[in-house]
Design an enzyme around this catalytic site. Sequence first.
Site, PDB file in Angstrom:
ATOM      1  N   LYS A 141       0.810  -1.216   0.000  1.00 58.55           N
ATOM      2  CA  LYS A 141       0.000   0.000   0.000  1.00 58.55           C
ATOM      3  C   LYS A 141       0.845   1.268   0.000  1.00 58.55           C
ATOM      4  O   LYS A 141       0.510   2.257  -0.663  1.00 58.55           O
ATOM      5  CB  LYS A 141      -0.957  -0.020   1.187  1.00 58.55           C
ATOM      6  N   LYS A 183      -3.563   0.839   8.798  1.00 59.86           N
ATOM      7  CA  LYS A 183      -3.754  -0.240   7.829  1.00 59.86           C
ATOM      8  C   LYS A 183      -2.466  -1.013   7.623  1.00 59.86           C
ATOM      9  O   LYS A 183      -1.381  -0.423   7.525  1.00 59.86           O
ATOM     10  CB  LYS A 183      -4.174   0.317   6.463  1.00 59.86           C
ATOM     11  N   GLY A 189      -9.165  -7.324   2.721  1.00 61.30           N
ATOM     12  CA  GLY A 189     -10.271  -8.017   3.360  1.00 61.30           C
ATOM     13  C   GLY A 189     -10.518  -7.585   4.789  1.00 61.30           C
ATOM     14  O   GLY A 189     -11.093  -8.337   5.580  1.00 61.30           O
ATOM     15  N   GLY A 190     -10.075  -6.364   5.152  1.00 65.05           N
ATOM     16  CA  GLY A 190     -10.311  -5.860   6.495  1.00 65.05           C
ATOM     17  C   GLY A 190      -9.297  -6.323   7.522  1.00 65.05           C
ATOM     18  O   GLY A 190      -9.343  -5.899   8.679  1.00 65.05           O
ATOM     19  N   HIS A 233     -17.703   3.690  -0.639  1.00 66.41           N
ATOM     20  CA  HIS A 233     -16.655   2.892  -1.273  1.00 66.41           C
ATOM     21  C   HIS A 233     -17.049   2.741  -2.739  1.00 66.41           C
ATOM     22  O   HIS A 233     -17.982   2.012  -3.069  1.00 66.41           O
ATOM     23  CB  HIS A 233     -16.581   1.526  -0.581  1.00 66.41           C
ATOM     24  N   HIS A 260     -15.894  -5.064   7.290  1.00 71.37           N
ATOM     25  CA  HIS A 260     -15.055  -4.489   6.237  1.00 71.37           C
ATOM     26  C   HIS A 260     -15.088  -5.318   4.959  1.00 71.37           C
ATOM     27  O   HIS A 260     -14.182  -5.222   4.129  1.00 71.37           O
ATOM     28  CB  HIS A 260     -13.604  -4.319   6.706  1.00 71.37           C
ATOM     29  N   GLU A 300      -9.938   1.100  -6.411  1.00 66.96           N
ATOM     30  CA  GLU A 300     -10.901   1.429  -5.363  1.00 66.96           C
ATOM     31  C   GLU A 300     -10.618   2.822  -4.806  1.00 66.96           C
ATOM     32  O   GLU A 300      -9.469   3.188  -4.553  1.00 66.96           O
ATOM     33  CB  GLU A 300     -10.843   0.387  -4.245  1.00 66.96           C
ATOM     34  N   ARG A 318      -6.835  -8.130 -10.129  1.00 63.30           N
ATOM     35  CA  ARG A 318      -7.505  -9.370 -10.531  1.00 63.30           C
ATOM     36  C   ARG A 318      -8.927  -9.022 -10.916  1.00 63.30           C
ATOM     37  O   ARG A 318      -9.366  -7.885 -10.785  1.00 63.30           O
ATOM     38  CB  ARG A 318      -7.524 -10.364  -9.370  1.00 63.30           C
TER      39      ARG A 318
END
Length: 698
Positions: A141, A183, A189-190, A233, A260, A300, A318
Amino acid sequence: MYARLICSAGASARCFATAAIPKVRPISKILISNRGEIACRVIRTARKLGVRTVAVFSDPDEKSLHTQLADEAYRVGEAASSASYLRGEHILDIAKRSGAQAIHPGYGFLSESVEFAELCQREGIIFMGPPSSAIRDMGIKSTSKAIMAAAGVPIINGYHGEDQSDECLQREAQLIGFPLMIKAVRGGGGKGMRIAEKAEDFLTALNSARNESQKSFGDSSVLLERYVRSPRHVEVQVFADQYGEAVYLWERDCSVQRRHQKIIEEAPAPGLSEELRRELGEAAVRAAKAVGYVGAGTVEFILDKEDLSFHFMEMNTRLQVEHPISEMITGTDLVEWQIRIAAGEPLPLKQSQITRRGHAFEARIYAENPRGGFLPGAGPLRYLSTPRTSADVRVETGVREGDEVSVHYDPMIAKLVVWGENRAQALNSLVARLGEYHISGLDTNINFLIDLASHPEFQAANVHTGFIDEHFDTLFPPIAISPQQVSQAALALVFTELQAACSNGNGGQDPFLATPNARLNYSLIRTLTLKANEKVYSVAVKFDGEDVQIQVDNGDWQTIKAERVQDGGRLKIRANIDTNITTYNANVDGPSVSLFLESGKLDFELAEPKFLSAQGDQLGAGGGRVEAPMPGVLEKVLVKPGDQVKKGDSLAVLIAMKIEHILKAPKDATIKSIGGAEGKNVAKGESVITFVDEEVDK
């Protein structure tokens, strides 16, 4: 056939046939390194293109739907993902042995594995995804944020640096301000995600995020971001080819989530101007081009629900679970695009040719208990009836009636996808089709999805990531069961008994089948004890000629005209109750009765006094047996038949969702039988240990 399709690119394909530009490589066989609905989805498109498919399966999946649909299927290992679907080298070896030129990774498992993409490239197998460098850059990230900022893609204010000391992170947190989001840099996936509401919460939240990140991803590094409270989102579907071209296929709104994780998605995102849609799409294309992207990807964004400003969150390298709603509004087949682009073809459409029509929703149907904190479940699909499909209604699934939702994998049963001319029409269709999705044998979230899609605020498109928390009380009202519903359950039970009795001793003639001259005079009085939502109901039923009379809890007798309706072997009843004519489906499985009503499923249990459970002091323990409190794997059995046990003794160990549960004796007793060998999958409520009944067995 597919070779001819490749040639249809004609002059365009020949123009790229140079040493510097990728050549078209016809694909005639694909291995799908995945399972379930996405494997079935890829197989359907491949078959349409004349491309043969190779499935891989773990031991529990040997007879699953995707292995039956594929042209070939190979065992890949044991139940655990690490011993099967994550064995990259073994999967690559199967691809070589089967003659597959390409591997489609689906989503999850190896789909975003840098190592697997590199391994495929070294071995000359086409990886149907982006280059490994793009996966690497977008998978970290902090790296992706830096690349996005350089490409002019808006990023949210935060700290993405390498100094991970407590002192540095605390200092940066003060500069960003609270509340803030912590994060995992390799998260998804949270997992590895925590919110620190104020400065004194920071270190506790930081350590928790680090620990979870280390366990999930093998890396405890985190980044810090300004926390946008209850944002939307919004994500953009992008596609890029091997010639440097990229397009966007509009956006999707995935705001409503639990834990999430997405639960319902729609396309396009409601309430956005055409200008904002273009800005989002163009930013997503810049993001893809910045990392040399190829294939299907999703960018996103966090969208502020007040001022509609947007910021890059992450890129999923993906095909996404929710890709069908993009297909529905653009009239495309994105798996076909993947196959063509992997083979070296240019993008099928230019940006100006990608049109948008109507509105689409996707609802993810899970084996889970929404009223129990959305805990995942598992078990057999003892009864399964799906809505009728059409061009406007799709059911994406990898299971059939009788299949098992395994404790080893994601508990998603299916994706219900609908399209309408506008949002209101699509939403009405979604609610109606959810009401036609009938499952019994395990808990699902279908009732919750109906309540969610029917909620006034969701209907008004006031969606955000905190939607479920904000509207929790109205989404989870107390369950009220009416006398009419009790009567409907009783009718289902008695009609099932009558049908069985008539099949066995009445020449196959059912006295309550709604066909001419099929009704007989039949007198019957039946008393039932039904249980639903922890409440017990006493019911008396009388049949006399054309009439059915029912009494609930010693109340007034109701006269009901009821008949069975032909429905392809399913139990369907038409009843006139309180002057209201209602038609409903039901399923009776032993003592269990499931009513499928307009408002969703309602479960009853036929209570028989001899088998009523006594309250034990261990969850899952009844007076005569110990039951599994949830689906899981029987890890250890600590007793054997004939053993004498004392109240509180440990009897067995159940592993469910990686948590160990010890089942204990609810009383002093003698072991009569064991419900299965170690390693067996057990369903919720299934008997694990049975005790000797001292009255019967003495």
